[in-house]
Design an enzyme around this catalytic site. Sequence first.
Site, short mmCIF file in Angstrom:
data_model
loop_
_atom_site.label_atom_id
_atom_site.label_comp_id
_atom_site.label_asym_id
_atom_site.label_seq_id
_atom_site.Cartn_x
_atom_site.Cartn_y
_atom_site.Cartn_z
N ASN A 107 0.85 -1.19 0.00
CA ASN A 107 0.00 0.00 0.00
C ASN A 107 0.89 1.24 0.00
OD1 ASN A 107 -2.42 1.59 0.40
ND2 ASN A 107 -1.82 1.85 2.54
N HIS A 109 0.92 5.15 1.37
CA HIS A 109 0.23 5.98 2.36
C HIS A 109 0.92 7.35 2.42
CE1 HIS A 109 -2.11 6.95 5.91
NE2 HIS A 109 -1.00 7.44 6.44
N SER A 136 4.87 6.72 2.28
CA SER A 136 5.50 5.44 2.59
C SER A 136 4.83 4.34 1.77
CB SER A 136 5.28 5.08 4.07
OG SER A 136 5.73 6.10 4.92
N ASP A 145 -2.34 0.68 8.27
CA ASP A 145 -1.14 1.46 7.94
C ASP A 145 0.04 1.09 8.83
OD1 ASP A 145 -2.64 2.86 6.00
OD2 ASP A 145 -3.31 4.33 7.47
C1 GAR Z 1 -2.71 9.01 -2.44
O1 GAR Z 1 -2.19 10.18 -1.88
C2 GAR Z 1 -2.46 7.83 -1.53
O2 GAR Z 1 -1.23 7.90 -0.86
C3 GAR Z 1 -3.61 7.95 -0.57
O3 GAR Z 1 -4.70 8.34 -1.33
C4 GAR Z 1 -4.25 9.07 -2.48
C5 GAR Z 1 -4.80 8.40 -3.70
O4 GAR Z 1 -4.54 9.19 -4.83
N1 GAR Z 1 -3.86 6.71 0.09
C6 GAR Z 1 -4.33 6.64 1.33
O5 GAR Z 1 -4.59 7.60 2.01
C7 GAR Z 1 -4.51 5.22 1.83
N2 GAR Z 1 -4.73 5.22 3.21
P1 GAR Z 1 -4.65 8.55 -6.28
O6 GAR Z 1 -6.04 7.89 -6.38
O7 GAR Z 1 -4.58 9.73 -7.19
O8 GAR Z 1 -3.56 7.58 -6.46
#
Ligand code: GAR
Length: 221
Positions: A107, A109, A136, A145
């Site tokens: 994942n 994060h 990360s 997480d």
């Molecule tokens: C990203 O910033 C990712 O790190 C975060 O959501 C966004 C997705 O953007 N993920 C989380 O918060 C998971 N807990 P994207 O759909 O444009 O890739």
Amino acid sequence: MLSIAIVISGRGSNMRSIIEAKEKQYLDIDIKAVVSNKPDAAGIEYAADKGYRTEIVDQTLFEDLDSYNRTLKNRLEQLDADLIVLAGYMRILPPELVDTFAGRMINIHPSLLPEFTGLNTHRRALNAGKEKHGASVHFVTAKLDGGPVIAQAEVPILKKDTEEILAQRVLQQEHRLYPAVIKLFEQNRIKCSGNYPVLDDAPLTEPITINANSDITNGIT
Ligand code: GAR
């Protein structure tokens, strides 16, 4: 060749960075499918336009969370990918599902874990007066997480930063970090052993760190 399934919930910009890394031949991977829990996720349209197989497991069509998660697990198992890549999947996964893919699910994060698990990480980093923030990539375990961290991208917090500006700067680094970590899997250099990632047969006691200046043209170490 490494096969992956990408799981998203929304915009899909990280998914896009992986697809672009494949198109540029930075990654030699087979993307078996892009899976979304939301039918209207923008990332799904992009993946479908690019000719990738897309799968929707619409959580709103299930009577309860258990049956939704069971179906998601079955779909992912059927795809039979070497690696499951969560890229902005915004639901908590149950232990049965996570255990099924132990060591094979990662994942991304938007924080320097273990700081700021959960939501609103950019706002919380600003409010906490941090000087450094980032993203990360970690193995997924039942602890939210909380799985072993493979690599991080560090971003300085600047005086004039707003939540949006900081989020954008972190996202740019996410787009470099995620393909670079997937490259480690493609090269068969990384696995998970208990609480640690193992890189080149040695436990990784600290995450690999990159920043905006790091040259990751040939991967990361
Ligand atoms: C990203 O910033 C990712 O790190 C975060 O959501 C966004 C997705 O953007 N993920 C989380 O918060 C998971 N807990 P994207 O759909 O444009 O890739």
